[in-house]
Scaffold this motif. Sequence first.
Motif, PDB file in Angstrom:
ATOM      1  N   LEU A   1      26.094   4.367 -63.620  1.00  0.00           N
ATOM      2  CA  LEU A   1      25.831   3.816 -62.492  1.00  0.00           C
ATOM      3  C   LEU A   1      25.923   2.126 -62.143  1.00  0.00           C
ATOM      4  O   LEU A   1      26.555   2.335 -60.997  1.00  0.00           O
ATOM      5  N   VAL A   2      26.698   0.986 -63.372  1.00  0.00           N
ATOM      6  CA  VAL A   2      27.680   0.423 -63.061  1.00  0.00           C
ATOM      7  C   VAL A   2      28.388   0.195 -62.289  1.00  0.00           C
ATOM      8  O   VAL A   2      29.370  -0.432 -61.561  1.00  0.00           O
ATOM      9  N   LEU A   3      29.092   1.402 -63.000  1.00  0.00           N
ATOM     10  CA  LEU A   3      30.266   1.999 -62.337  1.00  0.00           C
ATOM     11  C   LEU A   3      30.622   2.858 -61.329  1.00  0.00           C
ATOM     12  O   LEU A   3      31.736   3.331 -61.610  1.00  0.00           O
ATOM     13  N   PHE A   4      29.689   3.232 -61.123  1.00  0.00           N
ATOM     14  CA  PHE A   4      29.519   4.338 -60.203  1.00  0.00           C
ATOM     15  C   PHE A   4      30.641   4.503 -58.771  1.00  0.00           C
ATOM     16  O   PHE A   4      31.582   5.000 -58.858  1.00  0.00           O
ATOM     17  N   GLY A   5      30.542   2.698 -57.780  1.00  0.00           N
ATOM     18  CA  GLY A   5      31.556   3.158 -56.749  1.00  0.00           C
ATOM     19  C   GLY A   5      33.061   3.105 -57.289  1.00  0.00           C
ATOM     20  O   GLY A   5      33.678   3.792 -57.207  1.00  0.00           O
TER      21      GLY A   5
ATOM     22  N   GLU B   1      33.556  -5.563 -47.562  1.00  0.00           N
ATOM     23  CA  GLU B   1      34.008  -5.094 -49.370  1.00  0.00           C
ATOM     24  C   GLU B   1      32.361  -5.559 -49.475  1.00  0.00           C
ATOM     25  O   GLU B   1      31.564  -5.406 -50.389  1.00  0.00           O
ATOM     26  N   GLU B   2      31.877  -6.830 -49.051  1.00  0.00           N
ATOM     27  CA  GLU B   2      30.648  -7.728 -49.931  1.00  0.00           C
ATOM     28  C   GLU B   2      29.708  -6.345 -49.182  1.00  0.00           C
ATOM     29  O   GLU B   2      28.817  -6.500 -49.341  1.00  0.00           O
ATOM     30  N   TYR B   3      30.179  -5.356 -47.761  1.00  0.00           N
ATOM     31  CA  TYR B   3      28.831  -4.944 -47.354  1.00  0.00           C
ATOM     32  C   TYR B   3      28.768  -3.326 -48.220  1.00  0.00           C
ATOM     33  O   TYR B   3      27.685  -2.868 -48.740  1.00  0.00           O
ATOM     34  N   ALA B   4      30.322  -2.759 -48.809  1.00  0.00           N
ATOM     35  CA  ALA B   4      29.839  -1.949 -49.623  1.00  0.00           C
ATOM     36  C   ALA B   4      29.195  -1.905 -51.118  1.00  0.00           C
ATOM     37  O   ALA B   4      28.676  -1.682 -51.418  1.00  0.00           O
ATOM     38  N   GLY B   5      29.651  -3.192 -51.505  1.00  0.00           N
ATOM     39  CA  GLY B   5      28.644  -3.170 -52.518  1.00  0.00           C
ATOM     40  C   GLY B   5      27.180  -4.128 -52.914  1.00  0.00           C
ATOM     41  O   GLY B   5      26.667  -3.692 -53.125  1.00  0.00           O
TER      42      GLY B   5
ATOM     43  N   GLU C   1      25.007  -1.143 -52.394  1.00  0.00           N
ATOM     44  CA  GLU C   1      24.488  -1.075 -54.101  1.00  0.00           C
ATOM     45  C   GLU C   1      26.401  -0.234 -53.943  1.00  0.00           C
ATOM     46  O   GLU C   1      25.981   0.520 -55.116  1.00  0.00           O
ATOM     47  N   GLY C   2      27.272  -0.299 -54.129  1.00  0.00           N
ATOM     48  CA  GLY C   2      27.771   0.145 -54.419  1.00  0.00           C
ATOM     49  C   GLY C   2      28.665   1.664 -54.313  1.00  0.00           C
ATOM     50  O   GLY C   2      28.967   2.469 -54.969  1.00  0.00           O
ATOM     51  N   ASN C   3      27.940   2.310 -52.871  1.00  0.00           N
ATOM     52  CA  ASN C   3      27.689   3.676 -52.412  1.00  0.00           C
ATOM     53  C   ASN C   3      28.790   3.751 -51.653  1.00  0.00           C
ATOM     54  O   ASN C   3      28.372   4.659 -50.903  1.00  0.00           O
TER      55      ASN C   3
ATOM     56  N   LEU D   1      30.185   7.695 -50.796  1.00  0.00           N
ATOM     57  CA  LEU D   1      30.065   7.575 -51.925  1.00  0.00           C
ATOM     58  C   LEU D   1      28.652   8.058 -52.151  1.00  0.00           C
ATOM     59  O   LEU D   1      27.310   7.487 -52.043  1.00  0.00           O
ATOM     60  N   ARG D   2      28.042   9.522 -52.533  1.00  0.00           N
ATOM     61  CA  ARG D   2      27.152  10.447 -52.685  1.00  0.00           C
ATOM     62  C   ARG D   2      26.461  10.019 -54.020  1.00  0.00           C
ATOM     63  O   ARG D   2      27.372  10.807 -55.061  1.00  0.00           O
ATOM     64  N   GLY D   3      25.512   9.289 -54.047  1.00  0.00           N
ATOM     65  CA  GLY D   3      23.915   9.217 -55.242  1.00  0.00           C
ATOM     66  C   GLY D   3      23.579  10.231 -55.143  1.00  0.00           C
ATOM     67  O   GLY D   3      22.362   9.824 -53.968  1.00  0.00           O
ATOM     68  N   ALA D   4      22.797  10.976 -55.879  1.00  0.00           N
ATOM     69  CA  ALA D   4      21.822  12.080 -55.828  1.00  0.00           C
ATOM     70  C   ALA D   4      20.798  12.432 -57.595  1.00  0.00           C
ATOM     71  O   ALA D   4      21.633  11.901 -57.865  1.00  0.00           O
TER      72      ALA D   4
END
Length: 557
Positions: free
Chosen positions: A22-26, A342-346, A350-352, A521-524
């Motif tokens: 998950l640390v590499l998800f985004g 970039e700050e918003y996405a990360g 949370e990289g999602n 980016l969809r996490g489920a």
Amino acid sequence: MIGEESWVVGSWSRARLVRAPLVLFGALILAATLVGCGDADPAFTEPTATGAVGTATATAALDAEQVLHANLTSEPTTLDPQQASDQVSLTLVRNLYSGLLRLDADDHLTADLAEEIPDGENGDVSEDGQTYTFHLREGLLWSDGTPLVAQAFVDGANRLFAPGSANPYVDFYQMIDSVEAPDDRTVVYHLNRPSPEFLLLATLWPLYPVRQDLADANGEQWTEAGRLVSNGPFVLDVWEHGERVRLVRNEHYHRDPAGLEAIEFDLIDDSAVAFLAYQNDELDVVLLGPAELVQVRGNEALRDEFIGYAQLRTIGLYLNAGDPLLSDQRVRQALAGSLNREEYAGAVLEGNAAPAYGWIPPGMPGYDPDAGKQFADAVDESRALVEDAGAQGAELTLLVPEASSSVLTAEWLQSQWQTNLGITVKLDIRETASYVAAYSAGEFQIAIGGWNADYPDPQNWLPPFSTSSPLNFGGYSNPEFDRLLEEAGTEVNFERRLELYAEAHRILIDDVGVIPLNHPLRGALVKPWVQGIEPSAREGVVPGDLSFESITISGRP
């Protein structure tokens, strides 16, 4: 067999499923998306999925009870295919109905209710490209066992174009001049111009067939449980408004019957509550918000049930063009340029998500990686624009749906504009029905909204901002933008169409007709007993909701 023929449309690539730490998800999902329109990067070839996204093997015994438990996130606004436009409603509508054509799991155009795809070789597309003839499969039935005949498609088109119908998608279908059913198994669409995208539009819900006799007999109640008759893999069994929805298998479906007997939907709008329900085995699949994604990172058992994949979707801000403050282009540009995406996405998401500067997302024909980049790292320029416009100390109201991720976004926007521009932002947080009503009526200064791909063409992304579009909720208007869309709409050369749409896209972004924020980016999480689920970049609010008919349950405790 005829119905199995498939064509690849354009250069659109199916979003890849990624199983990774998950640390590499985004990073992994973004990279997989960015190669979507070219050759696949060997590092991102889709892995063989097991467990939650696997396919039941010949030795795996299916459970006696084949019921999937999922969450809709909010109350559907409608189950009328000629009225639906939001993702919640479409999760249901696309499982209750079938159309003439469909996009399969690999996003190839295939025949569905039609015997084959019309083209010049089979004689079903006229030489001038303005008449399309569809021949229906033999023996089609509605869910109540009555024959489904060609007139049902004429009825659907008539409802789509009926005066006062206010269908938000009607603008996509303005090329249709008339529809006729010369016999029970033939539907003919007469167009007023050649339309390169018409076959793609024929896969969508506005052209689904309807039971006009039941709509006439039941009035506004025709889509309620016990009255709605449909033709898709499932039938509406229960709709307890505000509480739950239940679909059951359609035994008269024209393809193989769905493996599931039923799908039970809760209506939970809080991602934390839905996450808890999943942990308690009350849900079999759940979307993850930013806070839940963090929790999954620290839970080894849940990490094994995690799936991540890209979405052909853009979240952004709709601006009311009639507002005195926002009618000033300098203010719009300042609002767009003062945001650290970039700050918003990360940090916030949370990289999602991936930062968005253009409206058309990676993986779609027409994606421009340079669009809107003048608004990156532009805080100083944005402050100067606000001063030049005399907008220091201005106040804005932001319309926000009550979903937790939207509220997080709104609070971040509030902080960014206050800190970077000195503009005060009031948050108008609404429950779903109230938000949709205000948003659709253009009753806002700025609103959080978004768009999800319906089919692989930029025509699906830009016309909603044309002056006359019923989807143009902010009232944006630019004559040159409109002219380019009109020219592109009649251009049959695919490369030339992309050039025209690219020019229109640049105008929309440079003029700040909309402010893109992110490409989600969809996490489920999916329980290991859920077999055959196929995540899709085009899906609605439930992971894998375009593959419900292929899902089975095996090994539920």
